[in-house]
Design a protein around this motif. Structure first.
Motif, mmCIF file in Angstrom:
data_model
loop_
_atom_site.group_PDB
_atom_site.id
_atom_site.type_symbol
_atom_site.label_atom_id
_atom_site.label_comp_id
_atom_site.label_asym_id
_atom_site.label_seq_id
_atom_site.Cartn_x
_atom_site.Cartn_y
_atom_site.Cartn_z
ATOM 1 N N ASP A 92 0.843 -1.192 0.000
ATOM 2 C CA ASP A 92 0.000 0.000 0.000
ATOM 3 C C ASP A 92 0.889 1.257 0.000
ATOM 4 O O ASP A 92 0.742 2.162 0.824
ATOM 5 N N LEU A 93 1.828 1.300 -0.977
ATOM 6 C CA LEU A 93 2.853 2.333 -0.997
ATOM 7 C C LEU A 93 2.948 2.937 -2.392
ATOM 8 O O LEU A 93 2.938 2.228 -3.400
ATOM 9 N N VAL A 94 3.042 4.271 -2.473
ATOM 10 C CA VAL A 94 3.222 5.011 -3.727
ATOM 11 C C VAL A 94 4.687 5.446 -3.824
ATOM 12 O O VAL A 94 5.242 5.993 -2.859
ATOM 13 N N PHE A 95 5.319 5.218 -4.994
ATOM 14 C CA PHE A 95 6.730 5.604 -5.148
ATOM 15 C C PHE A 95 7.033 5.864 -6.613
ATOM 16 O O PHE A 95 6.266 5.525 -7.513
ATOM 17 N N CYS A 96 8.206 6.454 -6.828
ATOM 18 C CA CYS A 96 8.699 6.730 -8.174
ATOM 19 C C CYS A 96 9.710 5.660 -8.558
ATOM 20 O O CYS A 96 10.587 5.293 -7.765
ATOM 21 N N GLU A 97 9.617 5.191 -9.801
ATOM 22 C CA GLU A 97 10.500 4.118 -10.265
ATOM 23 C C GLU A 97 11.958 4.557 -10.260
ATOM 24 O O GLU A 97 12.847 3.782 -9.900
ATOM 25 N N HIS A 98 12.213 5.826 -10.612
ATOM 26 C CA HIS A 98 13.589 6.308 -10.703
ATOM 27 C C HIS A 98 14.150 6.665 -9.337
ATOM 28 O O HIS A 98 15.370 6.676 -9.160
ATOM 29 N N CYS A 99 13.288 6.947 -8.383
ATOM 30 C CA CYS A 99 13.763 7.304 -7.039
ATOM 31 C C CYS A 99 13.861 6.090 -6.125
ATOM 32 O O CYS A 99 14.257 6.214 -4.966
ATOM 33 N N GLN A 100 13.489 4.930 -6.608
ATOM 34 C CA GLN A 100 13.370 3.760 -5.730
ATOM 35 C C GLN A 100 14.680 3.396 -5.067
ATOM 36 O O GLN A 100 14.717 2.969 -3.924
ATOM 37 N N THR A 101 15.808 3.567 -5.790
ATOM 38 C CA THR A 101 17.096 3.140 -5.225
ATOM 39 C C THR A 101 17.527 3.988 -4.054
ATOM 40 O O THR A 101 18.387 3.590 -3.272
ATOM 41 N N SER A 102 16.886 5.171 -3.892
ATOM 42 C CA SER A 102 17.316 6.076 -2.823
ATOM 43 C C SER A 102 16.343 6.127 -1.667
ATOM 44 O O SER A 102 16.530 6.899 -0.742
ATOM 45 N N VAL A 103 15.274 5.345 -1.729
ATOM 46 C CA VAL A 103 14.293 5.349 -0.648
ATOM 47 C C VAL A 103 14.127 3.940 -0.106
ATOM 48 O O VAL A 103 14.698 2.980 -0.628
ATOM 49 N N ILE A 104 13.307 3.807 0.925
ATOM 50 C CA ILE A 104 13.213 2.537 1.644
ATOM 51 C C ILE A 104 12.294 1.545 0.960
ATOM 52 O O ILE A 104 12.096 0.447 1.462
ATOM 53 N N ASN A 105 11.691 1.889 -0.221
ATOM 54 C CA ASN A 105 10.724 1.001 -0.832
ATOM 55 C C ASN A 105 11.351 -0.040 -1.729
ATOM 56 O O ASN A 105 10.715 -0.553 -2.634
ATOM 57 N N LYS A 106 12.619 -0.384 -1.514
ATOM 58 C CA LYS A 106 13.234 -1.459 -2.295
ATOM 59 C C LYS A 106 12.551 -2.797 -2.052
ATOM 60 O O LYS A 106 12.630 -3.699 -2.879
ATOM 61 N N LYS A 107 11.876 -2.934 -0.911
ATOM 62 C CA LYS A 107 11.187 -4.184 -0.609
ATOM 63 C C LYS A 107 10.063 -4.479 -1.588
ATOM 64 O O LYS A 107 9.601 -5.606 -1.693
ATOM 65 N N CYS A 108 9.633 -3.452 -2.345
ATOM 66 C CA CYS A 108 8.561 -3.661 -3.301
ATOM 67 C C CYS A 108 9.029 -4.365 -4.564
ATOM 68 O O CYS A 108 8.220 -4.627 -5.458
ATOM 69 N N ASP A 109 10.340 -4.634 -4.677
ATOM 70 C CA ASP A 109 10.860 -5.296 -5.868
ATOM 71 C C ASP A 109 10.203 -6.646 -6.110
ATOM 72 O O ASP A 109 10.077 -7.089 -7.247
ATOM 73 N N GLU A 110 9.797 -7.313 -5.049
ATOM 74 C CA GLU A 110 9.215 -8.647 -5.182
ATOM 75 C C GLU A 110 7.691 -8.627 -5.147
ATOM 76 O O GLU A 110 7.064 -9.673 -5.074
ATOM 77 N N HIS A 111 7.096 -7.441 -5.186
ATOM 78 C CA HIS A 111 5.650 -7.316 -5.039
ATOM 79 C C HIS A 111 4.990 -6.945 -6.358
ATOM 80 O O HIS A 111 5.661 -6.630 -7.354
ATOM 81 N N THR A 112 3.657 -6.963 -6.367
ATOM 82 C CA THR A 112 2.889 -6.558 -7.548
ATOM 83 C C THR A 112 2.733 -5.044 -7.547
ATOM 84 O O THR A 112 2.220 -4.459 -6.586
ATOM 85 N N VAL A 113 3.217 -4.407 -8.663
ATOM 86 C CA VAL A 113 3.223 -2.953 -8.771
ATOM 87 C C VAL A 113 2.440 -2.558 -10.008
ATOM 88 O O VAL A 113 2.584 -3.154 -11.078
ATOM 89 N N VAL A 114 1.605 -1.540 -9.868
ATOM 90 C CA VAL A 114 0.825 -1.023 -10.990
ATOM 91 C C VAL A 114 1.004 0.487 -11.041
ATOM 92 O O VAL A 114 1.353 1.123 -10.037
#
Length: 670
Positions: A98-120
């Motif tokens: 249940d998290l909103v993020f930017c694809e290009h900013c992902q490497t600099s924020v804590i949402n790297k855990k979403c790599d294994e999740h379903t993203v739309v």
């Protein structure tokens, strides 16, 4: 973005906007390459257009469509937020986190855990969520429409109930008015009848007076009265008094009085009218009211389900009077009955038994729903108040073929053997042989006192309470019958040489003591003098284990093989069956070992604990006084009897002492 991320791109197409001739892009138009003739219809003007020599890819750009796309892109950017660092790229949404993020900013924020999740894409997520919200809103609208109908229906029913109540009030008051009017007419008629009776007497007297007056006037006018007649009348005083009483004084009087006692009558009428027509209203809310089913229910005994009523805020109500509707439904038999030949018979019986359910209003906001079923299986209970189901209705439950004990006495025992209930004093007596005492307890199990005496050290096996704080105990080792008080003082004792191995004692209504010996029954009078004895020889080799007193001082004898009934003089009456008809019996001896027995004198039923020697199973049996087996109460798998040796009945429960479990437990038996 990591390669393992699942990015879902969704294209939404409304098929209703398309038709056979509405074509929009080269992906769809390529199928027209090579067609003969090389033409197609324009989706805008519907004119036939030739396909260029280079194919559909050579068509010029659709400026109108591109303008529409530009407008939609601008609207989309206005509605869907974008990344502050990358405004030209859309944000993504992780459904798992249940998290909103930017694809290009992902490497600099804590949402790297979403790599294994379903993203739309966030735009798709917003559209989906809006659709869900709309769907739920429409569902709530439908629910509100249903609620509107239900509330209106309740208002109509309320008005209808008020009209009925008003009619009842008018009818009742009219009946009272009719009674008052009838009484008024009766009283008036009574007064008039009594007046007419008095008036008739007085009218008759007037006629007599008139006749007498005419007679005297006639005599005076004729002057025919001689001197002797006149002298006789003057001398006759009695005749003068009689004449005065009958003619001169009125024979009746004008006195009439009615004793209405109107002041007291008005008080009584006012009191009765105030008590008449008490209006009951209820704030019970079926949606918060619930039914509670016991964790375990067994067949053959009366079970109850509790209905707890609450108001709309969930607060328990304290009064009753609600119109409760209950329906019990049979669902299915246990597997062992379903597979039997008589499954259809059991099913029909279960379907008939569910019709017998009664509701008891406890007048404290709760209701007890009582029923008795004899077929193990699954059932369903439905409860309605005001025609609306309670919160957890319907509710399914299972009716088991075995039973849990209802209560265990919270007292320590060591080898308890016999127990007794004294109704006048509401006390229980338990022969606690291992601790060499008799425990006297209240109904809730609280210990009142312990009765101790040296006699308890000599293998005491039997006990009865006589009343007046006196007990009688039986010792098999000393072959002694002893009477003592609740202070432990011996009042009387007797050793009997003919005793071989006494095992139990009972007392009848005449104060006689019935003693079970190994192969005999002895009867002593209240002074411990032997009256009679008779042998028990119905089954060869069987030993007498227990004895009890039945109706009319009959003697119930339990042996190692069977249950027998004798009259008070020792005459054999009949054998009592402790198993259903058709039970296979051994050719030699009996199948059932009777360990203890008692009689419910209020119903005539005999309650017995017996062991099926073939099945190695000990149950409580209920037998009619005629000797017919009614049913058995089987303890649960973890609560089997080990060495039951004493029993009494109280409030539809059988209290059983278990020598090896060191317990006194109660079981429902009806």
């Amino acid at each position: 973005m990591s390669a393992s991320t699942s990015l879902v791109e969704t294209v939404n197409i409304n098929v209703d906007d398309f038709s056979e001739t509405f074509l929009t892009c080269s992906t769809c138009l390529y199928t027209f390459d090579g067609t003969v003739p090389p033409v197609l219809r324009c989706p805008l003007c519907r004119e036939v257009c030739p396909i260029p020599a280079g194919g559909v890819i050579s068509f010029p750009a659709a400026f109108f469509i591109n303008q529409l796309l530009d407008v939609m892109q601008r609207q989309r950017k206005d509605v869907v937020p974008s990344c502050s660092n990358h405004p030209s790229d859309q944000l993504l949404y992780c459904e798992t986190c249940d998290l909103v993020f930017c694809e290009h900013c992902q490497t600099s924020v804590i949402n790297k855990k979403c790599d294994e999740h379903t993203v739309v894409p966030l735009s798709i997520a917003i559209k989906r969520m809006s659709e869900i919200v709309v769907y739920r809103a429409k569902g709530r609208l439908r629910a509100l429409d249903d609620a509107h109908v239900a509330v209106n229906r309740e208002i109509v029913q309320l008005d209808g109930n008020v009209d009925k109540i008003v009619e009842q009030i008018n009818a009742a008051i009219q009946e009272v008015s009719n009674l008052v009017e009838n009484r008024r007419r009766v009283l008036i008629e009574t007064v008039r009848v009594r007046r007419d009776e008095k008036r008739k007497v007085l009218k008759d007297q007037l006629e007599v007076i008139q006749d007498e007056k005419k007679k005297l006037q006639k005599d005076l006018e004729s002057c025919k009265m001689d001197i002797r007649s006149m002298a006789r009348q003057l001398k006759d005083g009695a005749a003068d008094d009689n004449w005065q009483r009958k003619i001169i004084e009125p024979r009746e009087n004008a006195f009439l009085r009615i004793n209405t006692n109107s002041e007291q009558m008005l008080i009584d009428v006012e009191k009765n009218l105030n008590e008449f027509g008490k209006l009951y209203a209820s704030n019970t809310f079926p949606g918060t009211s619930t039914i509670e089913v016991p964790s375990h229910m067994g067949i053959h005994v009366e079970n109850s389900v509790t209905l707890i009523t609450r108001d709309v805020d969930g607060k328990a109500r304290k009064t009753g009077g609600d119109p409760v509707e209950v329906e019990l439904e049979f669902i299915g038999l246990d597997s062992h009955l379903t597979a039997s030949r008589s499954a259809e018979i059991h099913k029909k019986k279960a379907e008939e038994e569910v019709k017998n359910i009664r509701v008891i209003d406890e007048n404290d906001g709760t209701y007890q729903l009582y029923f008795k079923l004899t077929q193990p299986g699954d059932y369903q209970i439905s409860v309605k108040i005001f025609g609306r189901p309670v919160a957890n209705s319907p509710l399914q439950f299972h009716m088991s073929s075995w039973h849990c004990y209802d209560w265990q006495m919270p007292v320590t025992f060591k080898y308890p053997t016999k127990c007794w209930w004294d109704e006048p004093t509401k006390r229980m007596f338990v022969l606690d042989s291992g601790n060499k005492r008799v425990r006297v307890l209240r109904e809730n199990g609280d210990v009142i006192t312990d009765v101790r005496n040296d006699e308890f050290k000599s293998g005491t096996v039997g006990m009865v309470y006589l009343g007046n704080e006196e007990l009688v105990v039986l010792s098999w080792q000393q072959k002694m019958l002893s009477k003592l008080n609740t202070r432990g003082e011996i009042l009387k004792a007797v050793q009997f040489s003919e005793f071989y191995q006494p095992t139990d004692v009972a007392v009848d209504s005449r104060g006689r003591f019935v003693i079970a010996d190994k192969t005999k029954i002895f009867i002593f009078d209240a002074n411990f003098k032997p009256v009679l004895s008779f042998p028990v020889r119905e089954t060869k080799g069987a030993e007498v284990k227990c004895v009890s007193v039945g109706m009319d001082d009959d003697v119930i004898v339990g042996t190692t093989d069977e249950l027998l009934l004798y009259d008070g003089a020792g005459k054999m009456l009949r054998k009592l069956n402790v198993s259903p008809p058709g039970t296979i019996m051994p050719k030699i001896g009996g199948r059932f070992n009777i360990t203890t027995v008692t009689c419910d004198v209020t119903t005539g039923q005999i309650i017995v604990i017996f062991t099926d020697k073939k099945m190695d199973r000990t149950n409580i049996g209920v037998v009619s006084y005629k000797g017919d087996f009614l049913y058995s109460i089987e303890p649960g798998p973890q609560e089997k009897f080990m060495a039951p040796c004493g029993i009494f009945v109280h409030k539809n429960k059988a209290f059983v002492t278990d020598f090896e479990r060191n317990t006194v437990r109660s079981y429902k038996y009806k």
